[in-house]
Design a protein around this motif. Structure first.
Motif, PDB file in Angstrom:
ATOM      1  N   HIS A   1       3.715  -3.284  15.618  1.00 23.75           N
ATOM      2  CA  HIS A   1       3.711  -1.908  15.438  1.00 23.75           C
ATOM      3  C   HIS A   1       2.782  -1.076  14.837  1.00 23.75           C
ATOM      4  O   HIS A   1       3.000  -0.088  14.461  1.00 23.75           O
ATOM      5  CB  HIS A   1       5.022  -1.646  14.841  1.00 23.75           C
ATOM      6  N   THR A   2       1.662  -1.592  14.493  1.00 22.95           N
ATOM      7  CA  THR A   2       0.496  -1.087  13.877  1.00 22.95           C
ATOM      8  C   THR A   2       0.720  -0.439  12.331  1.00 22.95           C
ATOM      9  O   THR A   2       0.486   0.734  12.376  1.00 22.95           O
ATOM     10  CB  THR A   2      -0.231  -0.110  14.745  1.00 22.95           C
ATOM     11  N   LEU A   3       1.546  -1.281  11.657  1.00 21.14           N
ATOM     12  CA  LEU A   3       2.014  -0.894  10.247  1.00 21.14           C
ATOM     13  C   LEU A   3       1.012  -1.869   9.305  1.00 21.14           C
ATOM     14  O   LEU A   3       1.094  -2.877   9.445  1.00 21.14           O
ATOM     15  CB  LEU A   3       3.394  -1.152  10.017  1.00 21.14           C
ATOM     16  N   SER A   4      -0.208  -0.889   8.706  1.00 24.94           N
ATOM     17  CA  SER A   4      -0.999  -1.617   7.745  1.00 24.94           C
ATOM     18  C   SER A   4      -0.314  -1.973   6.500  1.00 24.94           C
ATOM     19  O   SER A   4       0.412  -1.132   6.026  1.00 24.94           O
ATOM     20  CB  SER A   4      -2.217  -0.757   7.748  1.00 24.94           C
ATOM     21  N   PRO A   5      -0.828  -3.124   6.076  1.00 23.06           N
ATOM     22  CA  PRO A   5      -0.516  -3.375   4.568  1.00 23.06           C
ATOM     23  C   PRO A   5      -1.299  -2.998   3.479  1.00 23.06           C
ATOM     24  O   PRO A   5      -0.773  -3.032   2.466  1.00 23.06           O
ATOM     25  CB  PRO A   5      -0.703  -5.017   4.654  1.00 23.06           C
ATOM     26  N   SER A   6      -2.072  -1.928   3.884  1.00 24.75           N
ATOM     27  CA  SER A   6      -2.913  -1.268   2.848  1.00 24.75           C
ATOM     28  C   SER A   6      -2.085  -0.215   2.344  1.00 24.75           C
ATOM     29  O   SER A   6      -2.439   0.228   1.165  1.00 24.75           O
ATOM     30  CB  SER A   6      -4.216  -0.752   3.615  1.00 24.75           C
ATOM     31  N   TYR A   7      -0.866   0.232   2.707  1.00 23.37           N
ATOM     32  CA  TYR A   7      -0.097   1.392   2.321  1.00 23.37           C
ATOM     33  C   TYR A   7       1.042   1.023   2.289  1.00 23.37           C
ATOM     34  O   TYR A   7       1.634   0.049   2.690  1.00 23.37           O
ATOM     35  CB  TYR A   7      -0.195   2.549   3.232  1.00 23.37           C
ATOM     36  N   VAL A   8       1.799   1.588   1.373  1.00 21.15           N
ATOM     37  CA  VAL A   8       3.333   1.380   0.979  1.00 21.15           C
ATOM     38  C   VAL A   8       4.188   2.378   1.918  1.00 21.15           C
ATOM     39  O   VAL A   8       3.748   3.548   1.928  1.00 21.15           O
ATOM     40  CB  VAL A   8       3.905   1.483  -0.471  1.00 21.15           C
ATOM     41  N   ARG A   9       5.245   1.875   2.616  1.00 19.94           N
ATOM     42  CA  ARG A   9       6.076   2.822   3.439  1.00 19.94           C
ATOM     43  C   ARG A   9       7.392   2.639   3.219  1.00 19.94           C
ATOM     44  O   ARG A   9       7.827   1.633   2.686  1.00 19.94           O
ATOM     45  CB  ARG A   9       5.684   2.570   4.995  1.00 19.94           C
ATOM     46  N   GLY A  10       8.141   3.666   3.339  1.00 16.39           N
ATOM     47  CA  GLY A  10       9.591   3.598   3.339  1.00 16.39           C
ATOM     48  C   GLY A  10      10.301   4.859   3.777  1.00 16.39           C
ATOM     49  O   GLY A  10       9.637   5.838   4.659  1.00 16.39           O
ATOM     50  N   ALA A  11      11.448   4.988   3.403  1.00 19.64           N
ATOM     51  CA  ALA A  11      12.293   6.113   3.805  1.00 19.64           C
ATOM     52  C   ALA A  11      13.315   6.674   2.545  1.00 19.64           C
ATOM     53  O   ALA A  11      13.520   5.692   1.858  1.00 19.64           O
ATOM     54  CB  ALA A  11      13.070   5.804   4.951  1.00 19.64           C
ATOM     55  N   LEU A  12      13.722   7.860   2.483  1.00 22.46           N
ATOM     56  CA  LEU A  12      14.643   8.384   1.455  1.00 22.46           C
ATOM     57  C   LEU A  12      15.781   9.135   2.492  1.00 22.46           C
ATOM     58  O   LEU A  12      15.181   9.949   3.386  1.00 22.46           O
ATOM     59  CB  LEU A  12      13.884   9.493   0.678  1.00 22.46           C
ATOM     60  N   HIS A  13      16.809   8.819   2.161  1.00 24.13           N
ATOM     61  CA  HIS A  13      17.770   9.408   3.115  1.00 24.13           C
ATOM     62  C   HIS A  13      19.075   9.981   2.108  1.00 24.13           C
ATOM     63  O   HIS A  13      19.456   9.511   1.195  1.00 24.13           O
ATOM     64  CB  HIS A  13      18.422   8.578   4.112  1.00 24.13           C
TER      65      HIS A  13
END
Length: 475
Positions: free
Chosen positions: A114-126
């Motif tokens: 899914h072209t999600l790079s390990p160089s960045y932290v990702r997440g979600a706030l709900h």
């Protein structure tokens, strides 16, 4: 022991257990860095200093583990440890600033599918059914990689929105180190606010944050060099040019500084003007006492190896700068790209874009009605093509809005209407990155984008295979 997304744990005697269980075994490791229990089910690969494993844990499957020799892979271990520390640092910021929201999908694990790079932290706030996605750049990331965060942020937003259909997605929060928000802020100014809300946040080493003021979006730093008249060519230089031009494949391109660039299918080998001729692929040297002979040899060698019919297609001269070769083909047959575009004047890399070499060729043309067209050329797959093209487009519009082009000698004797420039992306048809459409659908409707795919044999002849407006998908 390394698990993507977790702090690496040293396997020290007395601090780990390995217990057979069923068809696999349970690996338990603990220490100051943390505590992990994983059921190893398969050995994926084995090397001298590394063992890649597949594991399960508490309902999670397909967990990737690696047992590595720290002595030979200390760089990777340190990187993983740094990523883990930054995730915890960011987690504390999020807990403090968004106490009323729940953090989920929090990871920096790579996801190539899914072209999600390990160089960045990702997440979600709900909170309830409302969800914000987030992406963060760690402080040790290079400035150029930090500037690429928006590409992966848009991909992450789109990916999560397509998966979590029970939520209403409010927008994207972007976290960058203090002082590195400028490039991303400029790009955010040209996204469609009706499709995506955004929030740009800077953090410092103590964890304090500052939300970037949207009034500062689009505050460009750009340079438009004057377009100088053609430099006078002395008689002996004119004779040299005549000898070079008869070599098949040699082409001349007038530069904005008034000098003449001599190229073989886009590869510059000499520059002429103001009474001199310099030559060389790396370090230009003035023509010396031996005259034009070494320049002729260089041009003939380029013409031999840099040919669509070359026998050795692995030769460095053939493979050198494919974007400039594509530029040469587009310049030669601009009518095939768009029959309404004028082949002259046609400018390259004007205005300049600050930053490292982007690996993309920028051309600026005008159509018969005077509307400007930004043409971005890329000969290989690049996830960042849309936003790097946006960098150039926004600078062209900035200068156009201020009547800078004609004031500095560009597009003489033409009427340039007050219309936003077009943006044309040109690449081999199979080399548009799959996420190009995803990123383009978040562009402002002010930006008139067209993707043009050319045939795989573009070095031989330019042939348009498809045209798509905006983010329209291929059939």
């Amino acid at each position: 022991m390394i698990e993507s997304g977790e702090e690496p744990i040293p396997l020290v005697e007395g601090r780990y257990d390995l217990e057979p269980r069923g068809s696999g075994c349970v690996l338990h490791a603990w220490g100051e860095e943390g505590n992990l229990v994983r059921r190893v089910v398969e050995i994926k690969s084995e090397k001298k200093d590394r063992l890649d494993l597949l594991a399960n844990s508490f309902g999670r499957t397909d967990i990737r583990l690696a047992l590595v020799d720290e002595g030979t892979q200390i760089g990777r271990v340190q990187r993983e440890a740094g990523h883990a520390r930054f995730r915890e640092f960011l987690r504390r910021i999020l807990f403090r600033e968004y106490r009323d929201r729940t953090l989920s999908h929090f990871s920096s694990a790579p996801d190539l599918e899914h072209t999600l790079s390990p160089s960045y932290v990702r997440g979600a706030l709900h909170r309830g059914r409302e969800m914000w996605t987030l992406i963060a750049a760690p402080p040790d990331l290079s400035p150029s990689a930090t500037d690429q965060i928006l590409s992966f942020g848009l991909i992450w937003f789109d990916h999560l929105r397509s998966r979590e259909t029970d939520y209403v997605f409010a927008g994207l929060k972007i976290f960058v180190p203090r002082g590195r928000a400028h490039s991303t802020a400029n790009r955010l100014a040209w996204l469609n606010p009706h499709v995506l809300q955004s929030e740009l946040i800077e953090y410092d080493r103590t964890g304090r944050i500052r939300r970037f003021d949207k009034q500062d979006y689009g505050n460009l730093a750009t340079e438009l060099r004057p377009c100088l008249s053609e430099a006078a060519t002395e008689e002996h230089v004119a004779a040299w040019l005549q000898s070079l031009r008869i070599i098949p494949g040699v082409e001349t391109v007038r530069r904005a500084d008034g000098l003449l660039s001599l190229r073989v299918r886009g590869a510059t080998f000499a520059t002429a003007g103001r009474g001199s001729l310099t030559y060389g692929l790396e370090n230009p040297t003035p023509v010396g006492p031996q005259g034009i002979a070494p320049v002729l040899r260089l041009a003939r060698e380029l013409a031999r190896y840099r040919s669509p019919d070359a026998q050795d297609k692995q030769n460095p001269l053939y493979r050198r700068h494919p974007e400039t070769w594509l530029e040469s083909q587009v310049r030669r047959r601009l009518d095939l790209i768009d029959s309404n575009l004028l082949s002259e004047p046609l400018y390259g890399q004007v205005p300049s874009v600050a930053g490292p070499d982007r690996g993309i060729i920028d051309l600026l043309a005008s159509d018969r009605q005077g509307r400007l067209a930004v043409i971005e050329l890329k000969a290989s797959e690049d996830v960042h093509l849309p936003l790097q093209a946006l960098d150039y487009w926004m600078r062209v519009k900035w200068n156009l809005d201020r009547d800078e082009f004609q004031a500095r000698g560009y597009f003489p004797d033409m009427m340039l209407p007050e219309r936003a420039p077009r943006l044309i992306l040109v690449s081999p048809a199979m080399d548009f990155h799959p996420t190009t459409e995803t990123i383009l659908k978040y562009f402002s409707p002010v930006i008139d984008v067209e993707r043009i795919g050319v045939g795989v044999a573009w070095r031989q002849n330019i042939r348009v295979v498809f045209r798509r407006r905006g983010s329209a998908r291929l059939a």
